[in-house]
Enzyme design. Structure first.
Site, PDB file in Angstrom:
ATOM      1  N   GLU A  80       9.037  -1.104  13.073  1.00 22.66           N
ATOM      2  CA  GLU A  80       8.472   0.311  13.211  1.00 22.66           C
ATOM      3  C   GLU A  80       9.283   1.415  14.157  1.00 22.66           C
ATOM      4  O   GLU A  80       8.529   1.574  15.273  1.00 22.66           O
ATOM      5  CB  GLU A  80       7.142   0.226  13.559  1.00 22.66           C
ATOM      6  CG  GLU A  80       6.088  -0.602  12.570  1.00 22.66           C
ATOM      7  CD  GLU A  80       4.707  -0.409  12.530  1.00 22.66           C
ATOM      8  OE1 GLU A  80       4.030   0.120  13.626  1.00 22.66           O
ATOM      9  OE2 GLU A  80       3.947  -0.613  11.543  1.00 22.66           O
ATOM     10  N   GLU A 109       3.801  -3.868   5.309  1.00 22.24           N
ATOM     11  CA  GLU A 109       2.464  -4.204   6.254  1.00 22.24           C
ATOM     12  C   GLU A 109       1.307  -2.987   5.636  1.00 22.24           C
ATOM     13  O   GLU A 109       1.564  -1.907   5.274  1.00 22.24           O
ATOM     14  CB  GLU A 109       2.585  -3.624   7.673  1.00 22.24           C
ATOM     15  CG  GLU A 109       3.378  -4.664   8.660  1.00 22.24           C
ATOM     16  CD  GLU A 109       3.092  -4.190  10.064  1.00 22.24           C
ATOM     17  OE1 GLU A 109       2.112  -3.511  10.632  1.00 22.24           O
ATOM     18  OE2 GLU A 109       4.152  -4.414  10.686  1.00 22.24           O
TER      19      GLU A 109
END
Ligand code: NAG
Ligand code: NAG
Ligand code: NAG
Length: 400
Positions: free
Chosen positions: A199, A314
């Site tokens: 991320e 995710e």
């Protein structure tokens, strides 16, 4: 047929599929599909970031690795994303720049070797954007302690010393010889892909250029060591600082999904989706509609512009959300899996699979982030997951 019998048959078939998948071939890509031995590869998978951390702990902690891998394999999950980093702190893999704890490296060896034994391929992430397990902040702190002129964690992307530390980590992990299998990580087909950073974000440059330049440099470096494995960035999917498709308030993240995933050395695109956090306060229906649109938009770009496969790396739903019930978590997951299945089918396997955030083994309550699911305690999710695994493996045959 009763549900129970149906479940047993499915689990038996899925177990056999996993054994078939546990071969010595690398996952590759061809245009917008993943391939194994030339055949399209579609999958159902999961995140368990904690595998190395638990394997490095007590004997009792270590059993959780096999617990989760065997529960996952029994439900047809064939890909797991996990951390190949722990920079500083408790059970650190990298104690200080370039100094590694052999015991913790052996724990990672064990994770890879057990994944292979269970017919599960790994996506290994190499650093964290966030401070959990060290991350960007720890790298910048190390450089500061060595006298570098750094003062913000965004210097991670630009400071020469920090970049050198990170390149060292890439090299150290990729050239590691597994103490159990004797196989060098960069030659091990159990590893499906490397991920540069979990991320990435860079608030000081919302345009995404800073992260882009870093990805290009580190992707080149990774490929100079390892041309066999696929490589992905680890991005959540935000489209730079001026795009109508970002959720409201997410224009300043500092990543550009399309531009950065166009980098030649990046083999596939990724998205994450947390409508419960990004659109908190909005209705379930609104959040589900966003998630479907988000997936569709990214897939369209992956197919038409990037010409690379896409993995939904995710998604999940937190017990900490206001108004959470297990029923609305189940319906949210069913909606996600229907979306993945339908788009995987309509894109001929360009959307190749999803990885739920996240699976735990029993007895890990102290690690809970609200998203964790223990399959032995969640029969409704077992049904949803095993049904989806079966559907994706049937689809792989159909697009073949
Ligand atoms: C990365 O490699 C490509 C060749 O594939 C080259 O054109 C480019 O200049 C390199 N970029 C960096 C930042 O090293
Ligand atoms: C099983 O999966 C298929 C394809 O995703 C879906 O259409 C169906 O509703 C699922 N059934 C259950 C019981 O989850
Ligand atoms: C779908 O994928 C298969 C296997 O790669 C390929 O042979 C076929 O041409 C593809 N179909 C379409 C419509 O792209």
């Amino acid at each position: 047929m009763t549900n129970k019998k149906f479940g047993t048959v499915i689990v038996f078939i899925l177990g056999a599929l996993n054994l078939l998948a546990a071969d010595d071939s690398f996952v590759g890509s061809r245009s917008t599909q993943f391939t194994i031995d030339g055949h399209p590869f579609l999958f159902n998978g999961f995140n368990s970031y904690w595998l190395m951390n638990m394997a490095a702990g007590s004997e009792q902690d270590g059993t959780k690795v096999v617990d989760v891998l065997s529960e996952a394999a029994a439900n047809g999950l064939t890909v797991c994303r996990t951390w190949a980093f722990a920079d500083g702190g408790d059970r650190a893999l990298q104690l200080s720049p370039g100094v590694y704890d052999e015991h913790v490296f052996q724990a990672l060896d064990y994770v890879i070797s057990e994944a292979k034994n269970h017919g599960i391929r790994l996506i290994l992430s190499l650093v964290n954007n966030f401070k959990d397990f060290g991350g960007r902040a720890q790298y910048v702190k190390w450089a500061q302690q060595a006298g570098a002129a750094v003062n913000s964690k965004d210097d991670f992307y630009t400071n020469e010393l920090v970049k050198q530390y990170y390149r060292n980590h890439i090299k150290r992990v990729l050239t590691r010889i597994n103490s159990i299998t004797q196989m060098t990580y960069k030659d091990d087909p159990t590893i499906m892909a490397w991920e540069l950073i979990n991320e990435p974000r860079c608030a000081s440059d919302p345009s995404g250029r800073t992260v882009h330049a870093w990805v290009q440099e580190m992707a080149n470096y990774t490929k100079s060591i390892d041309e066999k494995h696929l490589l992905e960035v680890g991005m959540e999917g935000f489209y730079g600082n001026s795009n109508q498709y970002n959720p409201p308030g997410f224009n300043q993240i500092g990543t550009d999904y399309i531009r950065t995933n166009l980098i030649k050395e990046i083999d596939f695109a990724t998205i994450h989706a947390y409508p419960d956090l990004w659109l908190s306060g909005k209705s379930e229906e609104f959040q589900k509609a966003f998630m479907q649109q988000w997936t569709w938009n990214h897939l369209r770009a992956a197919k038409k512009i990037l010409q690379k496969p896409l993995v939904f790396t995710e998604f999940g739903k937190s017990r900490k959300d206001p108004g959470f019930t297990e029923t609305n978590r189940d319906t949210f997951l069913e909606t996600i899996y229907d979306t993945i299945y339908n788009l995987a089918r309509s894109s001929n396997g360009s959307l190749a699979g999803g990885l739920i955030w996240q699976l735990f083994a029993e007895g890990m309550d102290s690690y809970s982030d609200g998203y964790d699911i223990v399959l032995t305690q969640a029969p409704s999710i077992v049904n949803i997951l095993s049904n989806h695994s079966y559907a994706m493996s049937e689809l792989a045959n159909a697009v073949n």
